[in-house]
Design an enzyme around this catalytic site. Structure first.
Site, PDB file in Angstrom:
ATOM      1  N   GLY A   1       0.843  -1.194   0.000  1.00 29.84           N
ATOM      2  CA  GLY A   1       0.000   0.000   0.000  1.00 29.84           C
ATOM      3  C   GLY A   1       0.876   1.241   0.000  1.00 29.84           C
ATOM      4  O   GLY A   1       1.991   1.228  -0.534  1.00 29.84           O
TER       5      GLY A   1
ATOM      6  N   HIS B   1       7.074   0.750  19.108  1.00 28.89           N
ATOM      7  CA  HIS B   1       5.978   1.257  18.249  1.00 28.89           C
ATOM      8  C   HIS B   1       6.187   2.752  17.967  1.00 28.89           C
ATOM      9  O   HIS B   1       5.357   3.583  18.331  1.00 28.89           O
ATOM     10  CB  HIS B   1       4.614   1.007  18.905  1.00 28.89           C
ATOM     11  CG  HIS B   1       3.483   1.081  17.909  1.00 28.89           C
ATOM     12  ND1 HIS B   1       2.316   0.380  18.036  1.00 28.89           N
ATOM     13  CD2 HIS B   1       3.342   1.791  16.758  1.00 28.89           C
ATOM     14  CE1 HIS B   1       1.509   0.645  17.018  1.00 28.89           C
ATOM     15  NE2 HIS B   1       2.129   1.505  16.226  1.00 28.89           N
TER      16      HIS B   1
ATOM     17  N   GLU C   1       1.010  -4.639  23.518  1.00 34.31           N
ATOM     18  CA  GLU C   1       1.782  -3.428  23.847  1.00 34.31           C
ATOM     19  C   GLU C   1       1.197  -2.705  25.052  1.00 34.31           C
ATOM     20  O   GLU C   1      -0.023  -2.723  25.229  1.00 34.31           O
ATOM     21  CB  GLU C   1       1.789  -2.491  22.630  1.00 34.31           C
ATOM     22  CG  GLU C   1       2.515  -3.093  21.444  1.00 34.31           C
ATOM     23  CD  GLU C   1       2.394  -2.239  20.187  1.00 34.31           C
ATOM     24  OE1 GLU C   1       1.826  -1.134  20.258  1.00 34.31           O
ATOM     25  OE2 GLU C   1       2.846  -2.707  19.134  1.00 34.31           O
TER      26      GLU C   1
ATOM     27  N   ARG D   1      -3.629  -8.271  -1.062  1.00 33.40           N
ATOM     28  CA  ARG D   1      -4.879  -8.968  -1.397  1.00 33.40           C
ATOM     29  C   ARG D   1      -5.043  -9.070  -2.907  1.00 33.40           C
ATOM     30  O   ARG D   1      -5.591 -10.037  -3.408  1.00 33.40           O
ATOM     31  CB  ARG D   1      -6.066  -8.249  -0.763  1.00 33.40           C
ATOM     32  CG  ARG D   1      -6.132  -8.463   0.737  1.00 33.40           C
ATOM     33  CD  ARG D   1      -7.246  -7.697   1.365  1.00 33.40           C
ATOM     34  NE  ARG D   1      -7.055  -6.257   1.198  1.00 33.40           N
ATOM     35  CZ  ARG D   1      -7.725  -5.328   1.867  1.00 33.40           C
ATOM     36  NH1 ARG D   1      -8.645  -5.708   2.742  1.00 33.40           N
ATOM     37  NH2 ARG D   1      -7.502  -4.053   1.677  1.00 33.40           N
TER      38      ARG D   1
ATOM     39  N   ARG E   1       1.311  -4.305  12.703  1.00 28.70           N
ATOM     40  CA  ARG E   1       0.640  -4.442  13.997  1.00 28.70           C
ATOM     41  C   ARG E   1       1.091  -5.762  14.595  1.00 28.70           C
ATOM     42  O   ARG E   1       1.305  -6.740  13.863  1.00 28.70           O
ATOM     43  CB  ARG E   1      -0.890  -4.486  13.832  1.00 28.70           C
ATOM     44  CG  ARG E   1      -1.536  -3.159  13.486  1.00 28.70           C
ATOM     45  CD  ARG E   1      -1.600  -2.240  14.696  1.00 28.70           C
ATOM     46  NE  ARG E   1      -2.267  -0.987  14.412  1.00 28.70           N
ATOM     47  CZ  ARG E   1      -1.660   0.152  14.082  1.00 28.70           C
ATOM     48  NH1 ARG E   1      -0.347   0.187  13.989  1.00 28.70           N
ATOM     49  NH2 ARG E   1      -2.342   1.258  13.871  1.00 28.70           N
TER      50      ARG E   1
ATOM     51  N   ASP F   1       8.820  -3.480  15.608  1.00 27.89           N
ATOM     52  CA  ASP F   1       8.362  -2.195  16.155  1.00 27.89           C
ATOM     53  C   ASP F   1       7.025  -2.355  16.865  1.00 27.89           C
ATOM     54  O   ASP F   1       6.615  -1.463  17.604  1.00 27.89           O
ATOM     55  CB  ASP F   1       8.220  -1.162  15.024  1.00 27.89           C
ATOM     56  CG  ASP F   1       7.876   0.220  15.534  1.00 27.89           C
ATOM     57  OD1 ASP F   1       8.567   0.690  16.470  1.00 27.89           O
ATOM     58  OD2 ASP F   1       6.928   0.847  15.015  1.00 27.89           O
TER      59      ASP F   1
HETATM   60  P1  NDP Z   1      -2.666   0.910   2.896  1.00 25.08           P
HETATM   61  O1  NDP Z   1      -4.119   0.694   3.107  1.00 25.08           O
HETATM   62  O2  NDP Z   1      -2.217   1.906   1.882  1.00 25.08           O
HETATM   63  O3  NDP Z   1      -1.949  -0.482   2.540  1.00 25.08           O
HETATM   64  C1  NDP Z   1      -2.269  -1.682   3.163  1.00 25.08           C
HETATM   65  C2  NDP Z   1      -1.760  -2.839   2.319  1.00 25.08           C
HETATM   66  O4  NDP Z   1      -1.985  -4.042   3.040  1.00 25.08           O
HETATM   67  C3  NDP Z   1      -2.473  -2.976   0.982  1.00 25.08           C
HETATM   68  O5  NDP Z   1      -1.540  -3.241  -0.039  1.00 25.08           O
HETATM   69  C4  NDP Z   1      -3.382  -4.184   1.189  1.00 25.08           C
HETATM   70  O6  NDP Z   1      -3.613  -4.963   0.034  1.00 25.08           O
HETATM   71  C5  NDP Z   1      -2.547  -4.998   2.159  1.00 25.08           C
HETATM   72  N1  NDP Z   1      -3.366  -5.978   2.853  1.00 25.08           N
HETATM   73  C6  NDP Z   1      -4.502  -5.775   3.566  1.00 25.08           C
HETATM   74  N2  NDP Z   1      -4.983  -6.937   4.031  1.00 25.08           N
HETATM   75  C7  NDP Z   1      -4.147  -7.896   3.597  1.00 25.08           C
HETATM   76  C8  NDP Z   1      -4.106  -9.307   3.726  1.00 25.08           C
HETATM   77  N3  NDP Z   1      -5.044  -9.974   4.405  1.00 25.08           N
HETATM   78  N4  NDP Z   1      -3.101  -9.983   3.126  1.00 25.08           N
HETATM   79  C9  NDP Z   1      -2.129  -9.326   2.431  1.00 25.08           C
HETATM   80  N5  NDP Z   1      -2.120  -7.988   2.282  1.00 25.08           N
HETATM   81  C10 NDP Z   1      -3.107  -7.285   2.849  1.00 25.08           C
HETATM   82  O7  NDP Z   1      -2.095   1.305   4.323  1.00 25.08           O
HETATM   83  P2  NDP Z   1      -0.727   2.037   4.713  1.00 25.08           P
HETATM   84  O8  NDP Z   1       0.365   1.507   3.849  1.00 25.08           O
HETATM   85  O9  NDP Z   1      -0.931   3.495   4.797  1.00 25.08           O
HETATM   86  O10 NDP Z   1      -0.553   1.502   6.230  1.00 25.08           O
HETATM   87  C11 NDP Z   1      -0.437   0.110   6.468  1.00 25.08           C
HETATM   88  C12 NDP Z   1      -0.442  -0.209   7.943  1.00 25.08           C
HETATM   89  O11 NDP Z   1       0.792   0.152   8.533  1.00 25.08           O
HETATM   90  C13 NDP Z   1      -1.462   0.515   8.827  1.00 25.08           C
HETATM   91  O12 NDP Z   1      -2.780   0.020   8.662  1.00 25.08           O
HETATM   92  C14 NDP Z   1      -0.892   0.227  10.204  1.00 25.08           C
HETATM   93  O13 NDP Z   1      -1.354  -1.024  10.672  1.00 25.08           O
HETATM   94  C15 NDP Z   1       0.614   0.139   9.948  1.00 25.08           C
HETATM   95  N6  NDP Z   1       1.312   1.291  10.521  1.00 25.08           N
HETATM   96  C16 NDP Z   1       2.202   1.090  11.553  1.00 25.08           C
HETATM   97  C17 NDP Z   1       2.852   2.160  12.122  1.00 25.08           C
HETATM   98  C18 NDP Z   1       3.835   1.971  13.221  1.00 25.08           C
HETATM   99  O14 NDP Z   1       4.019   2.886  14.016  1.00 25.08           O
HETATM  100  N7  NDP Z   1       4.516   0.840  13.312  1.00 25.08           N
HETATM  101  C19 NDP Z   1       2.595   3.543  11.696  1.00 25.08           C
HETATM  102  C20 NDP Z   1       1.682   3.636  10.579  1.00 25.08           C
HETATM  103  C21 NDP Z   1       1.078   2.546  10.023  1.00 25.08           C
HETATM  104  P3  NDP Z   1      -4.570  -4.465  -1.173  1.00 25.08           P
HETATM  105  O15 NDP Z   1      -3.903  -3.201  -1.695  1.00 25.08           O
HETATM  106  O16 NDP Z   1      -4.510  -5.561  -2.160  1.00 25.08           O
HETATM  107  O17 NDP Z   1      -5.894  -4.192  -0.569  1.00 25.08           O
END
Ligand code: NDP
Length: 318
Positions: free
Chosen positions: A152, A278, A260, A174, A231, A255
């Protein structure tokens, strides 16, 4: 004139708290600390302020009958019952894009840390081991194979950085992103079997729970490293600990954790792990940008203006 009332469901970042207090009366977790008082207050609540994982359950959404928005400080919103929010006509917003660079930077930082053993090397010097001989050889990062679970916003930013290191990039998601130019593999296990570093950057929640399990770790193999900046729920932490102890994988950079801020003690003792609290988006600049955006969403939602960044499920409610 008194300010409108909003509920903070968790301890908010001070930047967000301060911004909210300039325009609202902020009730700090009153629904938990004083449920009786909250029952009286709930109909006056015009907005709910949350953090990435803080719980906004169906029962709470049913109580805040005049709430106009749930504004989450974070891109992930796995703590919010979005289906219930939609049923109650309360749109949910989050803070995408503004944190993408930081999270991608930290992911690469962990790749370099685990591959090149930077934290361990720091300890080696600090504990006076250098005169006793050289440090053990590390794993070359430049040119290695990187696998990204979740291509993403952040996944793509990680890929962009990894290209600068001459890494070959493959991913799973996905759905295939044909225009990305990277190799798509249909499952996390298939991806793991074909890479040296596996970086996990999906949302949390039920859809990704334990996506990285014992089979995926086995596929990653004894020369493979896992990086989790997504997460804690996405990785089966027990299976990961066993894989780290048994040499099923080479190491991990983490991270995020299942429970947590509690990190299993055993992880503290393992030398093939790098742990961060985190903090992937925790820079001054990004936390300010997140606070500004979360506050803008709260103001827009509570004053009937178009929302800046509703979550995709709520785009139709804006
Ligand atoms: P996006 O929505 O842009 O990207 C999420 C990606 O995950 C997409 O490519 C999606 O696939 C994929 N995905 C979702 N479900 C599945 C699955 N079951 N199997 C495989 N791939 C899957 O989100 P962001 O990139 O902006 O953020 C991603 C995540 O990063 C956040 O939701 C958060 O959990 C985490 N995060 C962690 C932080 C930290 O402090 N450590 C800070 C910020 C974010 P598809 O495109 O095909 O739908």
């Amino acid at each position: 004139m008194s300010k409108p009332d909003v509920l903070a469901v968790a301890k908010l970042h001070p930047f967000y708290q301060k911004a909210l207090e300039s325009a609202f009366t902020v009730h700090d977790r009153t629904h938990i600390t004083d449920p009786a008082a909250f029952a009286e207050l709930a109909p006056r609540i015009v907005g709910v302020a949350g953090t990435g994982e803080a719980s906004v359950p169906r029962s709470l959404l049913a109580q805040v009958t005049n709430a106009k928005v749930v504004s989450v400080f974070g891109v992930g919103y796995d703590g919010v019952d979005v289906a219930a929010a939609i049923e109650h006509g309360i749109p949910v917003t989050h803070t995408p894009d503004v944190l993408t660079d930081d999270v991608a930077d930290l992911a690469m930082g962990l790749v370099l840390s685990v591959g090149r053993t930077i934290p361990q090397a720091d300890q080696f010097v600090r504990t006076g081991q250098w005169p006793g001989g050289p440090i053990a050889l590390a794993r070359k990062v430049s040119g290695a194979r990187l696998g990204i679970v979740g291509l993403g916003r952040i996944g793509k930013a990680i890929a962009q950085r990894a290209r600068g290191f001459g890494m070959s990039i493959a991913y799973t998601a996905r759905s295939e992103k044909a225009d990305s130019g990277f190799k798509f593999l249909a499952s996390a296990a298939e991806l793991a079997a074909n890479v040296d570093f596996l970086v996990v950057i999906t949302p949390g929640g039920a859809g990704t729970k334990h996506l990285i399990n014992a089979d995926v770790l086995k596929a990653l193999g004894p020369r493979g490293f896992l990086i989790n900046v997504a997460r804690g729920s996405v990785v089966d932490e027990e299976a990961l600990i066993a894989a780290l102890q048994n040499g099923t994988i080479a190491g991990a950079g983490l991270d995020v954790f299942a429970n947590e801020p509690h990190v299993p003690d055993v992880l503290w003792t393992l030398h093939n792990v790098v742990l961060t609290p985190h903090m992937a988006s925790a820079t001054h600049e990004t936390r300010q940008a997140m606070a500004d955006l979360a506050f803008a969403n709260m103001q827009a939602g509570t004053s009937g203006q178009p929302l800046r960044t509703p979550v995709p499920e709520c785009a139709a409610l804006k």
